[in-house]
Motif scaffolding. Sequence first.
Motif, PDB file in Angstrom:
ATOM      1  N   LEU A 194       0.823  -1.214   0.000  1.00 24.33           N
ATOM      2  CA  LEU A 194       0.000   0.000   0.000  1.00 24.33           C
ATOM      3  C   LEU A 194       0.854   1.260   0.000  1.00 24.33           C
ATOM      4  CD1 LEU A 194      -2.743  -1.036   2.583  1.00 24.33           C
ATOM      5  CD2 LEU A 194      -3.173  -0.391   0.207  1.00 24.33           C
ATOM      6  N   ALA A 195       1.956   1.233   0.735  1.00 25.33           N
ATOM      7  CA  ALA A 195       2.750   2.445   0.909  1.00 25.33           C
ATOM      8  C   ALA A 195       3.672   2.729  -0.268  1.00 25.33           C
ATOM      9  CB  ALA A 195       3.562   2.347   2.198  1.00 25.33           C
ATOM     10  N   ASN A 196       4.419   1.704  -0.718  1.00 23.96           N
ATOM     11  CA  ASN A 196       5.466   1.923  -1.713  1.00 23.96           C
ATOM     12  C   ASN A 196       5.173   1.325  -3.078  1.00 23.96           C
ATOM     13  OD1 ASN A 196       7.205   3.336   0.107  1.00 23.96           O
ATOM     14  ND2 ASN A 196       7.676   1.363   1.061  1.00 23.96           N
ATOM     15  N   GLY A 197       4.004   0.761  -3.266  1.00 21.38           N
ATOM     16  CA  GLY A 197       3.623   0.263  -4.579  1.00 21.38           C
ATOM     17  C   GLY A 197       4.359  -0.999  -4.980  1.00 21.38           C
ATOM     18  N   TRP A 198       4.586  -1.142  -6.298  1.00 27.37           N
ATOM     19  CA  TRP A 198       5.159  -2.359  -6.869  1.00 27.37           C
ATOM     20  C   TRP A 198       6.660  -2.455  -6.592  1.00 27.37           C
ATOM     21  CZ3 TRP A 198       2.005  -6.036  -8.258  1.00 27.37           C
ATOM     22  CH2 TRP A 198       0.727  -5.704  -8.716  1.00 27.37           C
ATOM     23  N   HIS A 199       7.101  -3.678  -6.351  1.00 25.00           N
ATOM     24  CA  HIS A 199       8.532  -3.923  -6.139  1.00 25.00           C
ATOM     25  C   HIS A 199       8.964  -5.163  -6.924  1.00 25.00           C
ATOM     26  CE1 HIS A 199      12.439  -4.356  -4.474  1.00 25.00           C
ATOM     27  NE2 HIS A 199      12.142  -5.344  -3.647  1.00 25.00           N
ATOM     28  N   PRO A 200       9.181  -5.012  -8.253  1.00 22.49           N
ATOM     29  CA  PRO A 200       9.733  -6.138  -9.011  1.00 22.49           C
ATOM     30  C   PRO A 200      11.239  -6.213  -8.804  1.00 22.49           C
ATOM     31  CG  PRO A 200       9.388  -4.280 -10.471  1.00 22.49           C
ATOM     32  CD  PRO A 200       8.890  -3.848  -9.108  1.00 22.49           C
ATOM     33  N   HIS A 201      11.797  -7.391  -8.759  1.00 26.86           N
ATOM     34  CA  HIS A 201      13.236  -7.550  -8.630  1.00 26.86           C
ATOM     35  C   HIS A 201      13.663  -8.866  -9.261  1.00 26.86           C
ATOM     36  CE1 HIS A 201      11.022  -8.746  -5.018  1.00 26.86           C
ATOM     37  NE2 HIS A 201      11.928  -9.683  -4.803  1.00 26.86           N
ATOM     38  N   ILE A 202      14.918  -8.940  -9.621  1.00 26.20           N
ATOM     39  CA  ILE A 202      15.470 -10.103 -10.310  1.00 26.20           C
ATOM     40  C   ILE A 202      16.461 -10.803  -9.395  1.00 26.20           C
ATOM     41  CG2 ILE A 202      16.944 -10.867 -12.218  1.00 26.20           C
ATOM     42  CD1 ILE A 202      15.781  -8.586 -13.893  1.00 26.20           C
ATOM     43  N   GLY A 233       8.516 -18.324  -6.254  1.00 29.87           N
ATOM     44  CA  GLY A 233       7.837 -17.084  -5.910  1.00 29.87           C
ATOM     45  C   GLY A 233       6.401 -17.287  -5.506  1.00 29.87           C
ATOM     46  N   ASP A 234       5.836 -18.464  -5.824  1.00 34.69           N
ATOM     47  CA  ASP A 234       4.442 -18.718  -5.484  1.00 34.69           C
ATOM     48  C   ASP A 234       4.247 -18.937  -3.988  1.00 34.69           C
ATOM     49  OD1 ASP A 234       5.980 -21.134  -5.963  1.00 34.69           O
ATOM     50  OD2 ASP A 234       4.115 -22.240  -5.613  1.00 34.69           O
ATOM     51  N   LEU A 235       5.291 -19.413  -3.292  1.00 38.87           N
ATOM     52  CA  LEU A 235       5.127 -19.769  -1.889  1.00 38.87           C
ATOM     53  C   LEU A 235       5.682 -18.737  -0.930  1.00 38.87           C
ATOM     54  CD1 LEU A 235       5.984 -23.574  -1.888  1.00 38.87           C
ATOM     55  CD2 LEU A 235       3.753 -22.478  -1.878  1.00 38.87           C
ATOM     56  N   LYS A 236       6.418 -17.787  -1.462  1.00 39.77           N
ATOM     57  CA  LYS A 236       7.051 -16.830  -0.570  1.00 39.77           C
ATOM     58  C   LYS A 236       6.030 -15.873   0.032  1.00 39.77           C
ATOM     59  CE  LYS A 236      10.325 -13.082  -0.311  1.00 39.77           C
ATOM     60  NZ  LYS A 236      10.986 -12.014  -1.049  1.00 39.77           N
ATOM     61  N   THR A 237       6.226 -15.575   1.306  1.00 37.44           N
ATOM     62  CA  THR A 237       5.482 -14.507   1.945  1.00 37.44           C
ATOM     63  C   THR A 237       6.332 -13.251   1.873  1.00 37.44           C
ATOM     64  OG1 THR A 237       4.366 -16.017   3.464  1.00 37.44           O
ATOM     65  CG2 THR A 237       4.438 -13.712   4.086  1.00 37.44           C
ATOM     66  N   ALA A 238       5.801 -12.189   1.313  1.00 35.45           N
ATOM     67  CA  ALA A 238       6.579 -10.967   1.110  1.00 35.45           C
ATOM     68  C   ALA A 238       7.029 -10.396   2.444  1.00 35.45           C
ATOM     69  CB  ALA A 238       5.763  -9.946   0.329  1.00 35.45           C
ATOM     70  N   SER A 239       8.175  -9.737   2.415  1.00 40.96           N
ATOM     71  CA  SER A 239       8.706  -9.144   3.639  1.00 40.96           C
ATOM     72  C   SER A 239       8.079  -7.778   3.889  1.00 40.96           C
ATOM     73  CB  SER A 239      10.228  -9.007   3.523  1.00 40.96           C
ATOM     74  OG  SER A 239      10.558  -8.178   2.417  1.00 40.96           O
ATOM     75  N   GLY A 240       8.192  -7.317   5.131  1.00 39.84           N
ATOM     76  CA  GLY A 240       7.683  -5.991   5.465  1.00 39.84           C
ATOM     77  C   GLY A 240       6.186  -5.895   5.261  1.00 39.84           C
ATOM     78  N   GLU A 241       5.775  -4.786   4.653  1.00 40.80           N
ATOM     79  CA  GLU A 241       4.349  -4.537   4.439  1.00 40.80           C
ATOM     80  C   GLU A 241       3.896  -4.925   3.038  1.00 40.80           C
ATOM     81  OE1 GLU A 241       3.641  -0.500   5.373  1.00 40.80           O
ATOM     82  OE2 GLU A 241       4.033  -0.718   7.514  1.00 40.80           O
ATOM     83  N   ASN A 242       4.762  -5.549   2.256  1.00 39.37           N
ATOM     84  CA  ASN A 242       4.393  -5.970   0.913  1.00 39.37           C
ATOM     85  C   ASN A 242       3.720  -7.337   0.925  1.00 39.37           C
ATOM     86  OD1 ASN A 242       5.520  -3.636  -0.020  1.00 39.37           O
ATOM     87  ND2 ASN A 242       6.853  -4.615  -1.520  1.00 39.37           N
ATOM     88  N   VAL A 243       3.003  -7.634  -0.159  1.00 36.60           N
ATOM     89  CA  VAL A 243       2.382  -8.942  -0.347  1.00 36.60           C
ATOM     90  C   VAL A 243       2.756  -9.458  -1.727  1.00 36.60           C
ATOM     91  CG1 VAL A 243       0.434  -8.492   1.190  1.00 36.60           C
ATOM     92  CG2 VAL A 243       0.225  -7.927  -1.237  1.00 36.60           C
ATOM     93  N   THR A 244       2.700 -10.774  -1.888  1.00 36.15           N
ATOM     94  CA  THR A 244       2.937 -11.387  -3.190  1.00 36.15           C
ATOM     95  C   THR A 244       1.637 -11.375  -4.000  1.00 36.15           C
ATOM     96  OG1 THR A 244       2.356 -13.605  -2.442  1.00 36.15           O
ATOM     97  CG2 THR A 244       4.655 -12.913  -2.168  1.00 36.15           C
TER      98      THR A 244
END
Length: 463
Positions: free
Chosen positions: A143-151, A257-268
């Motif tokens: 909600l706060a920082n939007g999308w976070h794509p990473h490689i 990536g399907d099973l990971k729980t996002a860190s912080g306030e982000n969600v997958t």
Amino acid sequence: MDPASGVIVAQTAQGTATVLGLMRCGRIWLCPVCAATIRHKRAEEITAGVVEWIKQGGIAYLVTFTARHAHKDRLADLMDALQGSRKTPDTPRRPGAYQRLITGGTWAGRKATDGDRHRDRDGIRDRVGYIGMIRATEVTVGLANGWHPHIHAIVLVGGRTTGEKADKKVVDTFEPTRASLVEWEDHWRATWTRTLQTINPKFRPTDECERADCPCEGKGHGVDFKRLHTERDANDLAEYIAKTQDGKAPALELARGDLKTASGENVTPFELLGRIGDLTGGVLEDDAVGQGSLEWNLGRWHEYERATKGRRAIEWTRYLRSMLGIDGGDSEDDDLDMLFMDDAENGELRAGVAITETGWHAVTKKALDLAATEAAEGTDGNTDPDAVASRVREVLALADVADTVVVLGPKEVADAYGEMLENLARRREEAAARRRREAEENDDEDDDTRQERARNHIARLTH
């Protein structure tokens, strides 16, 4: 998959349930069911490749690439910046920061035709012995920082090769000098930052970090290097790349990536999907897992669908698999083959039921397919074949399809599945032959078209 074979709901010798004979969508970005199987298989092949490389004496790094992002940034723009844009009928494909890492004379070296301007013909690639990498793209949102794509990438170095393209082979391994490794890290960090700056200054990572506990060690947030020292590291890394729930194993970091729980306030993305299911199912916002309103979650999911369309979630450098003795590929067809082989590798089947195509449609129309699968698993502890089949049949009776169900014992379910596989193999061969014929016909049409175009051109010239 085959109307004549129908569907088999069975229990394996391990006590798990399986539904055989169904088509799969194979959408690794969008389908939680298919993604779980594909990513698990991808993690296995990543593990095999990286462990093999370390056994040969090579070196592997887990390298993570990120970009700065803000609440209003669109996911498609960030993905274009990292991975490169997709080709459309109106616009050519444009490279992203990832492609720029492995191009240019500083990286690849310069040919002798450059004259005396460049005395050093070798590039960083040669000095570190780069042979390729395995890349996976992951996406989270908040909600706060939007999308976070990473490689995440497992990069294999310390190798000497001979040959080109499909004939390329590893002939030796070595330990790169500390100076060449530092040169490589500095070059990739600078290239990554510079490219993102050029694409969009807002995406440029920070140059320095003041957090004492940050893994970037003060070098900035754009690129992070972690070396794998042992075969156990390689096993863990491959799992981490593929991604498990705890996110600790590197191949799982790449693939799961399907099973990971996002860190912080982000969600997958699949956590978005889970909250959408909860909220549309009547769960209160405060009680549902995740964050945001139903409208916010739906909007992010739809944006995610559009931004990932046509992109590969996991990709190996071309010819890297063959150098490591790993079969397969990265296309959607390869993903579907993994799903098919997963069905074929179910092992011994203990008991089950066969359901006709008509009967299965009736079962799914009444949403009883999950109940049938759970019944086959034998959660009551009774794994007797007759009890398994009886439980499944009781569930299917609710769909009023008793006349379309055949109870199968151990030998019967194995025979039925064997026949199903034979029918599917025959249909695949027929489809492949049909595609070859169509391709040949298209080639003939292209030749006719070219000849007709040439005749018309000559006629215009002579006229």
